[in-house]
Structures are given as C-alpha cells and as structure tokens.
Design an enzyme around this catalytic site. Sequence first.
Site, PDB file in Angstrom:
ATOM      1  N   SER A 136       0.885   4.554  -7.520  1.00 14.14           N
ATOM      2  CA  SER A 136       2.064   3.798  -7.926  1.00 14.14           C
ATOM      3  C   SER A 136       2.153   3.818  -9.438  1.00 14.14           C
ATOM      4  O   SER A 136       1.145   4.021 -10.115  1.00 14.14           O
ATOM      5  CB  SER A 136       1.917   2.341  -7.450  1.00 14.14           C
ATOM      6  OG  SER A 136       2.894   1.510  -8.023  1.00 14.14           O
ATOM      7  N   TYR A 149      -2.671  -5.578  -6.663  1.00 16.62           N
ATOM      8  CA  TYR A 149      -2.049  -4.311  -6.272  1.00 16.62           C
ATOM      9  C   TYR A 149      -2.346  -3.263  -7.339  1.00 16.62           C
ATOM     10  O   TYR A 149      -2.803  -2.153  -7.025  1.00 16.62           O
ATOM     11  CB  TYR A 149      -0.540  -4.491  -6.088  1.00 16.62           C
ATOM     12  CG  TYR A 149       0.178  -3.206  -5.767  1.00 16.62           C
ATOM     13  CD1 TYR A 149       0.115  -2.662  -4.485  1.00 16.62           C
ATOM     14  CD2 TYR A 149       0.918  -2.538  -6.737  1.00 16.62           C
ATOM     15  CE1 TYR A 149       0.770  -1.479  -4.184  1.00 16.62           C
ATOM     16  CE2 TYR A 149       1.578  -1.355  -6.442  1.00 16.62           C
ATOM     17  CZ  TYR A 149       1.502  -0.826  -5.174  1.00 16.62           C
ATOM     18  OH  TYR A 149       2.153   0.342  -4.880  1.00 16.62           O
TER      19      TYR A 149
END
Length: 184
Positions: A136, A149
């Site tokens: 990501s 995350y």
Amino acid sequence: MPRVFFVTGSSAGLGQALVKEILDKGDYVIATARKPEVLIFEKATSTNFLAAQLDLLDSNSVLTAYLTGVAKFGRIDVVVNNGGYGLSGPFEDLTDEDIQRQMDVNFTGALVSTRTAIKVMREQSPPGGIIQQITSIGGRIGFPWMSMYSASKFALEGFTEAVAQEMDPKWGIKFTCVEPGGFR
C-alpha cells in the site's frame, strides 16, 4: 500458454477485480478465500478456475490451497498476496487483539504464503515465477489513524526487499511490491 495465478483475498475488492481480469485475459486462476463458495465469476470454467479455501492465519490451510492448485494446473506462475484488511483508529484505542490480528493477517499471512510459493516455484519444472505483494502507499508513508495498517505494510515491504535477495538466480523467482493508494 495461459499463465496460472494464485490470488489470496479473492472474495472482494482488489482481489475480486484481479481474478475477473485474469479470466478476461484468458489466463487460469486459483482464487482463494476463507469461504470459497462465494467465489463466482462469469468467465470461470472447470478448465480455467479453481476456488480454494484459504485462511491466512492457518499455515496448513495455506499449504493445502497451494497443493490443490498445483494438482489441478501443474504449476503456479504468479502469486498475488492480496489478502488483508485495513484497521483504522487512534493507536491508543486499539486493543492488543486488534494489533495482533492486523499483523497476523497482513504480514504473517503473506509470509506463510510467500514461503509456500517459493517452495512450489523452486520445485516446479521449469522453476520460477513472480510473487507480487500487495502492500500500500501506507507501506511507504504513515497516515494518522492507520498506524498498525502502515506497520503491517512497512513490514511486508522490508521483508520482500530482503527475501528477494536470498533467491538463487537459477530458481527464476522474482518479487514485486504493488503499492496502491485508495480506491473503490
């Protein structure tokens, strides 16, 4: 000759869209999910598609999914470690269980899948393949409310960079990180 893809996290989002694209392009796919019965794709046939049960928190489940895929298609050319989720909220509000699950699914699950993929790709004939880690932009830049995350994706980036250098060139195994930003 069609390529054989192994995609984790195929039941929704990017994984689901990727499986659809693979089938649209005429390649074969082992689509995985905790509940494989939900994996329904318009262009899937018994020739080009296998829905396999896979729980990234269970190494036996991961191994079984790979072995089932190899039994059907004879090899795996591309692994897409896409399974995961985004935990959001202020770090102080996250429980120990929240933190552990985020790291287990997004990081440790990808490690177990990668280790299995390396073994499969090294032993197939001819050896080789591509292992794609879906990380990501949050694995390159930390964002508020997404600390764990980001931590899981930063860890996956560092792991991939290191393990790629461990590969013997004769194995023909390549790695790449895909770092998408936000999307629908």
